[in-house]
Scaffold this motif. Structure first.
Motif, PDB file in Angstrom:
ATOM      1  N   MET A   1      30.384  17.673  10.727  1.00 36.77           N
ATOM      2  CA  MET A   1      31.277  17.881   9.594  1.00 36.77           C
ATOM      3  C   MET A   1      30.452  17.963   8.306  1.00 36.77           C
ATOM      4  SD  MET A   1      34.470  15.511   8.589  1.00 36.77           S
ATOM      5  CE  MET A   1      35.070  15.482   6.966  1.00 36.77           C
ATOM      6  N   GLU A   2      30.749  18.932   7.489  1.00 35.26           N
ATOM      7  CA  GLU A   2      30.014  19.138   6.249  1.00 35.26           C
ATOM      8  C   GLU A   2      30.419  18.101   5.210  1.00 35.26           C
ATOM      9  OE1 GLU A   2      30.087  22.573   2.974  1.00 35.26           O
ATOM     10  OE2 GLU A   2      29.442  23.237   4.972  1.00 35.26           O
ATOM     11  N   SER A   3      29.425  17.617   4.468  1.00 33.01           N
ATOM     12  CA  SER A   3      29.677  16.650   3.414  1.00 33.01           C
ATOM     13  C   SER A   3      30.483  17.290   2.287  1.00 33.01           C
ATOM     14  CB  SER A   3      28.348  16.138   2.858  1.00 33.01           C
ATOM     15  OG  SER A   3      28.566  15.407   1.681  1.00 33.01           O
ATOM     16  N   PRO A   4      31.417  16.548   1.691  1.00 36.88           N
ATOM     17  CA  PRO A   4      32.151  17.107   0.557  1.00 36.88           C
ATOM     18  C   PRO A   4      31.286  17.196  -0.701  1.00 36.88           C
ATOM     19  CG  PRO A   4      32.813  14.845   0.952  1.00 36.88           C
ATOM     20  CD  PRO A   4      31.883  15.232   2.067  1.00 36.88           C
ATOM     21  N   PHE A   5      30.137  16.528  -0.691  1.00 40.98           N
ATOM     22  CA  PHE A   5      29.240  16.525  -1.846  1.00 40.98           C
ATOM     23  C   PHE A   5      27.864  17.011  -1.412  1.00 40.98           C
ATOM     24  CE2 PHE A   5      31.997  12.704  -2.127  1.00 40.98           C
ATOM     25  CZ  PHE A   5      32.826  13.123  -3.150  1.00 40.98           C
ATOM     26  N   ARG A   6      27.591  18.281  -1.644  1.00 39.86           N
ATOM     27  CA  ARG A   6      26.273  18.848  -1.318  1.00 39.86           C
ATOM     28  C   ARG A   6      25.545  19.083  -2.633  1.00 39.86           C
ATOM     29  NH1 ARG A   6      26.166  23.450   2.913  1.00 39.86           N
ATOM     30  NH2 ARG A   6      24.602  22.161   3.914  1.00 39.86           N
ATOM     31  N   VAL A   7      24.329  18.548  -2.723  1.00 36.64           N
ATOM     32  CA  VAL A   7      23.536  18.671  -3.938  1.00 36.64           C
ATOM     33  C   VAL A   7      22.168  19.218  -3.559  1.00 36.64           C
ATOM     34  CG1 VAL A   7      22.532  17.431  -5.886  1.00 36.64           C
ATOM     35  CG2 VAL A   7      24.737  16.700  -4.972  1.00 36.64           C
ATOM     36  N   TRP A   8      21.762  20.279  -4.226  1.00 35.69           N
ATOM     37  CA  TRP A   8      20.441  20.870  -4.011  1.00 35.69           C
ATOM     38  C   TRP A   8      19.480  20.300  -5.041  1.00 35.69           C
ATOM     39  CZ3 TRP A   8      19.040  23.855   0.012  1.00 35.69           C
ATOM     40  CH2 TRP A   8      20.063  24.372   0.801  1.00 35.69           C
ATOM     41  N   ILE A   9      18.358  19.771  -4.549  1.00 36.14           N
ATOM     42  CA  ILE A   9      17.340  19.129  -5.383  1.00 36.14           C
ATOM     43  C   ILE A   9      16.043  19.924  -5.264  1.00 36.14           C
ATOM     44  CG2 ILE A   9      16.001  17.005  -5.704  1.00 36.14           C
ATOM     45  CD1 ILE A   9      18.959  16.617  -6.283  1.00 36.14           C
ATOM     46  N   ASP A  10      15.363  20.126  -6.380  1.00 37.69           N
ATOM     47  CA  ASP A  10      14.055  20.793  -6.340  1.00 37.69           C
ATOM     48  C   ASP A  10      13.064  19.949  -5.549  1.00 37.69           C
ATOM     49  OD1 ASP A  10      14.794  22.982  -7.874  1.00 37.69           O
ATOM     50  OD2 ASP A  10      14.226  22.023  -9.759  1.00 37.69           O
ATOM     51  N   GLU A  11      12.249  20.609  -4.762  1.00 36.56           N
ATOM     52  CA  GLU A  11      11.284  19.905  -3.923  1.00 36.56           C
ATOM     53  C   GLU A  11      10.306  19.071  -4.750  1.00 36.56           C
ATOM     54  OE1 GLU A  11       8.980  22.629  -1.561  1.00 36.56           O
ATOM     55  OE2 GLU A  11       8.460  23.853  -3.288  1.00 36.56           O
ATOM     56  N   ASP A  12      10.081  19.429  -6.014  1.00 38.45           N
ATOM     57  CA  ASP A  12       9.162  18.674  -6.872  1.00 38.45           C
ATOM     58  C   ASP A  12       9.612  17.231  -7.098  1.00 38.45           C
ATOM     59  OD1 ASP A  12       7.546  20.863  -7.124  1.00 38.45           O
ATOM     60  OD2 ASP A  12       8.055  21.269  -9.225  1.00 38.45           O
ATOM     61  N   ILE A  13      10.903  16.982  -7.022  1.00 45.78           N
ATOM     62  CA  ILE A  13      11.391  15.616  -7.260  1.00 45.78           C
ATOM     63  C   ILE A  13      11.986  14.973  -6.003  1.00 45.78           C
ATOM     64  CG2 ILE A  13      11.782  16.000  -9.721  1.00 45.78           C
ATOM     65  CD1 ILE A  13      14.824  16.109  -9.009  1.00 45.78           C
ATOM     66  N   ALA A  14      11.892  15.652  -4.885  1.00 45.21           N
ATOM     67  CA  ALA A  14      12.527  15.163  -3.656  1.00 45.21           C
ATOM     68  C   ALA A  14      12.059  13.766  -3.270  1.00 45.21           C
ATOM     69  CB  ALA A  14      12.278  16.140  -2.511  1.00 45.21           C
ATOM     70  N   ASP A  15      10.787  13.463  -3.503  1.00 49.23           N
ATOM     71  CA  ASP A  15      10.281  12.148  -3.110  1.00 49.23           C
ATOM     72  C   ASP A  15      10.805  11.027  -4.008  1.00 49.23           C
ATOM     73  OD1 ASP A  15       8.729  13.257  -5.186  1.00 49.23           O
ATOM     74  OD2 ASP A  15       6.995  12.016  -4.672  1.00 49.23           O
ATOM     75  N   LEU A  16      11.383  11.369  -5.145  1.00 43.20           N
ATOM     76  CA  LEU A  16      11.942  10.361  -6.056  1.00 43.20           C
ATOM     77  C   LEU A  16      13.385   9.991  -5.711  1.00 43.20           C
ATOM     78  CD1 LEU A  16      10.652  11.845  -9.429  1.00 43.20           C
ATOM     79  CD2 LEU A  16       9.606  10.030  -8.058  1.00 43.20           C
ATOM     80  N   ILE A  17      14.052  10.854  -4.949  1.00 45.68           N
ATOM     81  CA  ILE A  17      15.484  10.691  -4.700  1.00 45.68           C
ATOM     82  C   ILE A  17      15.821   9.418  -3.918  1.00 45.68           C
ATOM     83  CG2 ILE A  17      17.505  11.739  -3.585  1.00 45.68           C
ATOM     84  CD1 ILE A  17      16.640  13.008  -6.278  1.00 45.68           C
ATOM     85  N   PRO A  18      15.095   9.063  -2.844  1.00 45.87           N
ATOM     86  CA  PRO A  18      15.465   7.826  -2.131  1.00 45.87           C
ATOM     87  C   PRO A  18      15.445   6.589  -3.030  1.00 45.87           C
ATOM     88  CG  PRO A  18      14.012   9.155  -0.773  1.00 45.87           C
ATOM     89  CD  PRO A  18      14.032   9.796  -2.135  1.00 45.87           C
ATOM     90  N   GLY A  19      14.443   6.476  -3.879  1.00 42.09           N
ATOM     91  CA  GLY A  19      14.395   5.336  -4.796  1.00 42.09           C
ATOM     92  C   GLY A  19      15.526   5.370  -5.804  1.00 42.09           C
ATOM     93  N   TYR A  20      15.806   6.560  -6.333  1.00 37.44           N
ATOM     94  CA  TYR A  20      16.891   6.695  -7.300  1.00 37.44           C
ATOM     95  C   TYR A  20      18.224   6.313  -6.676  1.00 37.44           C
ATOM     96  CZ  TYR A  20      20.093   8.580 -10.720  1.00 37.44           C
ATOM     97  OH  TYR A  20      21.111   8.698 -11.641  1.00 37.44           O
ATOM     98  N   MET A  21      18.478   6.816  -5.481  1.00 33.41           N
ATOM     99  CA  MET A  21      19.743   6.508  -4.808  1.00 33.41           C
ATOM    100  C   MET A  21      19.824   5.022  -4.456  1.00 33.41           C
ATOM    101  SD  MET A  21      21.425   9.272  -4.945  1.00 33.41           S
ATOM    102  CE  MET A  21      22.757   9.147  -3.750  1.00 33.41           C
ATOM    103  N   GLY A  22      18.707   4.431  -4.079  1.00 31.76           N
ATOM    104  CA  GLY A  22      18.687   2.995  -3.805  1.00 31.76           C
ATOM    105  C   GLY A  22      19.046   2.185  -5.040  1.00 31.76           C
ATOM    106  N   ARG A  23      18.543   2.611  -6.191  1.00 23.17           N
ATOM    107  CA  ARG A  23      18.880   1.913  -7.438  1.00 23.17           C
ATOM    108  C   ARG A  23      20.358   2.079  -7.786  1.00 23.17           C
ATOM    109  NH1 ARG A  23      13.893   3.902  -8.234  1.00 23.17           N
ATOM    110  NH2 ARG A  23      14.558   5.680  -9.506  1.00 23.17           N
ATOM    111  N   ARG A  24      20.943   3.224  -7.443  1.00 20.80           N
ATOM    112  CA  ARG A  24      22.378   3.397  -7.710  1.00 20.80           C
ATOM    113  C   ARG A  24      23.202   2.497  -6.792  1.00 20.80           C
ATOM    114  NH1 ARG A  24      19.490   5.387 -10.682  1.00 20.80           N
ATOM    115  NH2 ARG A  24      19.797   3.247 -11.371  1.00 20.80           N
ATOM    116  N   ARG A  25      22.725   2.277  -5.576  1.00 17.48           N
ATOM    117  CA  ARG A  25      23.422   1.332  -4.684  1.00 17.48           C
ATOM    118  C   ARG A  25      23.312  -0.092  -5.239  1.00 17.48           C
ATOM    119  NH1 ARG A  25      25.442   3.661  -0.468  1.00 17.48           N
ATOM    120  NH2 ARG A  25      24.615   5.616   0.316  1.00 17.48           N
ATOM    121  N   GLU A  26      22.159  -0.424  -5.796  1.00 21.80           N
ATOM    122  CA  GLU A  26      22.009  -1.724  -6.460  1.00 21.80           C
ATOM    123  C   GLU A  26      22.952  -1.816  -7.654  1.00 21.80           C
ATOM    124  OE1 GLU A  26      17.886  -2.143  -7.483  1.00 21.80           O
ATOM    125  OE2 GLU A  26      17.254  -2.131  -5.377  1.00 21.80           O
ATOM    126  N   ASP A  27      23.050  -0.728  -8.420  1.00 17.28           N
ATOM    127  CA  ASP A  27      23.981  -0.701  -9.550  1.00 17.28           C
ATOM    128  C   ASP A  27      25.404  -0.964  -9.075  1.00 17.28           C
ATOM    129  OD1 ASP A  27      22.047  -0.141 -11.462  1.00 17.28           O
ATOM    130  OD2 ASP A  27      22.494   2.012 -11.537  1.00 17.28           O
TER     131      ASP A  27
END
Length: 104
Positions: free
Chosen positions: A1-27
């Motif tokens: 099933m396709e996600s209702p929220f698809r976001v395309w991220i530039d490969e230049d910042i892809a390695d930053l996304i897991p940390g960013y998302m983790g901080r939003r979960r902490e938030d």
């Protein structure tokens, strides 16, 4: 099933996304605790931070939710804050991050 929220991220910042998302979960956890304590100033502060950061990662929905949390905290409205937290939790649990090559 396709996600209702698809976001395309530039490969230049892809390695930053897991940390960013983790901080939003902490938030999310911190915001829930602040809501329990009715610490609306803290909610508005975290919302302001989220509002300013999401767009830089291509996660504009997080910026929008941050804007709402900043507003809701400023209004000291627990019902609105709870609704915004529910939306944030749903988004974090369902967003699909896709990587796109950078245009050079």
């Amino acid at each position: 099933m396709e996600s209702p929220f698809r976001v395309w991220i530039d490969e230049d910042i892809a390695d930053l996304i897991p940390g960013y998302m983790g901080r939003r979960r902490e938030d999310l956890a911190n915001l829930s605790a602040l809501l329990e304590l009715e610490e609306f100033e803290g909610i508005a502060f975290i919302g302001h931070s989220m509002k300013g950061s999401g767009g830089g990662y291509g996660l504009f929905a997080i910026s929008e939710m941050g804007r709402d949390l900043e507003r809701d905290g400023g209004l000291r409205n627990g019902v609105l804050v709870k609704n915004s937290l529910d939306r944030l939790e749903h988004y974090l649990n369902h967003v699909e991050i896709l990587i796109k090559p950078c245009e050079r």
